[in-house]
Design a protein around this motif. Structure first.
Motif, PDB file in Angstrom:
ATOM      1  N   TYR A 105       0.843  -1.193   0.000  1.00  0.00           N
ATOM      2  CA  TYR A 105       0.000   0.000   0.000  1.00  0.00           C
ATOM      3  C   TYR A 105       0.877   1.241   0.000  1.00  0.00           C
ATOM      4  O   TYR A 105       2.068   1.198   0.299  1.00  0.00           O
ATOM      5  CB  TYR A 105      -0.965   0.010   1.195  1.00  0.00           C
ATOM      6  CG  TYR A 105      -0.308   0.241   2.534  1.00  0.00           C
ATOM      7  CD1 TYR A 105      -0.307   1.503   3.121  1.00  0.00           C
ATOM      8  CD2 TYR A 105       0.319  -0.792   3.228  1.00  0.00           C
ATOM      9  CE1 TYR A 105       0.296   1.725   4.350  1.00  0.00           C
ATOM     10  CE2 TYR A 105       0.912  -0.586   4.451  1.00  0.00           C
ATOM     11  CZ  TYR A 105       0.904   0.673   5.011  1.00  0.00           C
ATOM     12  OH  TYR A 105       1.508   0.889   6.223  1.00  0.00           O
ATOM     13  N   TYR A 106       0.251   2.344  -0.377  1.00  0.00           N
ATOM     14  CA  TYR A 106       0.893   3.654  -0.353  1.00  0.00           C
ATOM     15  C   TYR A 106       0.108   4.550   0.589  1.00  0.00           C
ATOM     16  O   TYR A 106      -1.119   4.488   0.634  1.00  0.00           O
ATOM     17  CB  TYR A 106       0.856   4.309  -1.743  1.00  0.00           C
ATOM     18  CG  TYR A 106       1.656   3.601  -2.795  1.00  0.00           C
ATOM     19  CD1 TYR A 106       3.016   3.817  -2.913  1.00  0.00           C
ATOM     20  CD2 TYR A 106       1.055   2.718  -3.686  1.00  0.00           C
ATOM     21  CE1 TYR A 106       3.760   3.176  -3.894  1.00  0.00           C
ATOM     22  CE2 TYR A 106       1.790   2.075  -4.667  1.00  0.00           C
ATOM     23  CZ  TYR A 106       3.136   2.311  -4.769  1.00  0.00           C
ATOM     24  OH  TYR A 106       3.870   1.688  -5.730  1.00  0.00           O
TER      25      TYR A 106
ATOM     26  N   GLU B  96       7.081   3.600  -0.604  1.00  0.00           N
ATOM     27  CA  GLU B  96       7.259   5.038  -0.776  1.00  0.00           C
ATOM     28  C   GLU B  96       6.522   5.484  -2.038  1.00  0.00           C
ATOM     29  O   GLU B  96       6.354   4.709  -2.979  1.00  0.00           O
ATOM     30  CB  GLU B  96       8.747   5.393  -0.914  1.00  0.00           C
ATOM     31  CG  GLU B  96       9.572   5.122   0.314  1.00  0.00           C
ATOM     32  CD  GLU B  96       9.355   6.137   1.427  1.00  0.00           C
ATOM     33  OE1 GLU B  96       8.681   7.161   1.208  1.00  0.00           O
ATOM     34  OE2 GLU B  96       9.867   5.892   2.532  1.00  0.00           O
ATOM     35  N   ALA B  97       6.101   6.733  -2.066  1.00  0.00           N
ATOM     36  CA  ALA B  97       5.379   7.267  -3.220  1.00  0.00           C
ATOM     37  C   ALA B  97       6.225   7.250  -4.485  1.00  0.00           C
ATOM     38  O   ALA B  97       5.689   7.294  -5.593  1.00  0.00           O
ATOM     39  CB  ALA B  97       4.906   8.688  -2.932  1.00  0.00           C
ATOM     40  N   THR B  98       7.522   7.171  -4.337  1.00  0.00           N
ATOM     41  CA  THR B  98       8.425   7.154  -5.491  1.00  0.00           C
ATOM     42  C   THR B  98       8.772   5.740  -5.939  1.00  0.00           C
ATOM     43  O   THR B  98       9.522   5.563  -6.888  1.00  0.00           O
ATOM     44  CB  THR B  98       9.734   7.883  -5.140  1.00  0.00           C
ATOM     45  OG1 THR B  98      10.309   7.249  -3.987  1.00  0.00           O
ATOM     46  CG2 THR B  98       9.497   9.354  -4.851  1.00  0.00           C
TER      47      THR B  98
ATOM     48  N   ALA C 204       4.022   3.944 -10.069  1.00  0.00           N
ATOM     49  CA  ALA C 204       4.388   4.656  -8.843  1.00  0.00           C
ATOM     50  C   ALA C 204       3.479   5.878  -8.725  1.00  0.00           C
ATOM     51  O   ALA C 204       3.190   6.532  -9.726  1.00  0.00           O
ATOM     52  CB  ALA C 204       5.845   5.099  -8.881  1.00  0.00           C
ATOM     53  N   PRO C 205       3.009   6.188  -7.525  1.00  0.00           N
ATOM     54  CA  PRO C 205       2.125   7.338  -7.358  1.00  0.00           C
ATOM     55  C   PRO C 205       2.728   8.658  -7.841  1.00  0.00           C
ATOM     56  O   PRO C 205       2.004   9.555  -8.238  1.00  0.00           O
ATOM     57  CB  PRO C 205       1.874   7.390  -5.855  1.00  0.00           C
ATOM     58  CG  PRO C 205       2.047   5.996  -5.397  1.00  0.00           C
ATOM     59  CD  PRO C 205       3.142   5.446  -6.272  1.00  0.00           C
ATOM     60  N   ASP C 206       4.051   8.768  -7.842  1.00  0.00           N
ATOM     61  CA  ASP C 206       4.662  10.030  -8.286  1.00  0.00           C
ATOM     62  C   ASP C 206       4.743  10.134  -9.807  1.00  0.00           C
ATOM     63  O   ASP C 206       5.219  11.123 -10.338  1.00  0.00           O
ATOM     64  CB  ASP C 206       6.039  10.231  -7.650  1.00  0.00           C
ATOM     65  CG  ASP C 206       7.107   9.290  -8.183  1.00  0.00           C
ATOM     66  OD1 ASP C 206       6.778   8.347  -8.931  1.00  0.00           O
ATOM     67  OD2 ASP C 206       8.284   9.500  -7.845  1.00  0.00           O
ATOM     68  N   GLY C 207       4.265   9.118 -10.521  1.00  0.00           N
ATOM     69  CA  GLY C 207       4.229   9.174 -11.978  1.00  0.00           C
ATOM     70  C   GLY C 207       5.512   8.746 -12.664  1.00  0.00           C
ATOM     71  O   GLY C 207       5.581   8.735 -13.892  1.00  0.00           O
TER      72      GLY C 207
END
Length: 144
Positions: A14-15, A59-61, A72-75
């Protein structure tokens, strides 16, 4: 969490995404900056004696494989590009086993196997032309 059956915790992650304004730009907070406990799940067992297990907190990265693609959530598409380069390397190695005069076999390999493998994961990514150009050059050398 919702599941239609038992969860394989090795595949779960999870993030927890948060942002912070630095005064000039937004940045993703690291997991260490959150004052929260990691998520745990207690697996269901017949004897009800299972211990809580920690779910992987990313991590979001950090990209994780989701439905065949590394997101990745940061794109960032960095991890997916690494995977694509691996597919290119494996495919070009396989092509060496095909008689070089058999252009039809090469083309079939490209259109029916390789192309499907590399295009599907790119649908959810924001890779730029500059990101993909080196990969395309390598592919062009093999099929053109």
């Amino acid at each position: 969490f919702t599941s239609g059956g038992s969860l394989n915790l090795k595949k779960c992650f999870y993030y927890f995404v948060g942002f912070e304004w630095t005064g000039t730009a937004w940045r993703y907070k690291t997991n260490a900056e959150f004052d929260v406990e990691p998520v745990t799940i207690t697996p269901t067992t017949l004897s009800d004696d299972a211990l809580p297990q920690v779910v992987q907190w990313c991590e979001a990265t950090e990209a994780q494989r989701t439905l065949g693609s590394f997101l990745a959530p940061d794109g960032s598409c960095t991890r997916q590009l690494e995977i694509l380069w691996g597919h290119v390397g494996a495919w070009t190695k396989c092509l060496r086993n095909i008689n070089q005069t058999n252009v039809h076999a090469k083309w079939l390999s490209y259109t029916t196997v390789f192309l499907k493998k590399i295009l599907y994961p790119l649908i959810g990514h924001g890779c730029t032309e500059a990101d993909l150009h080196p990969i395309q050059q390598q592919i062009d050398r093999e099929v053109l």
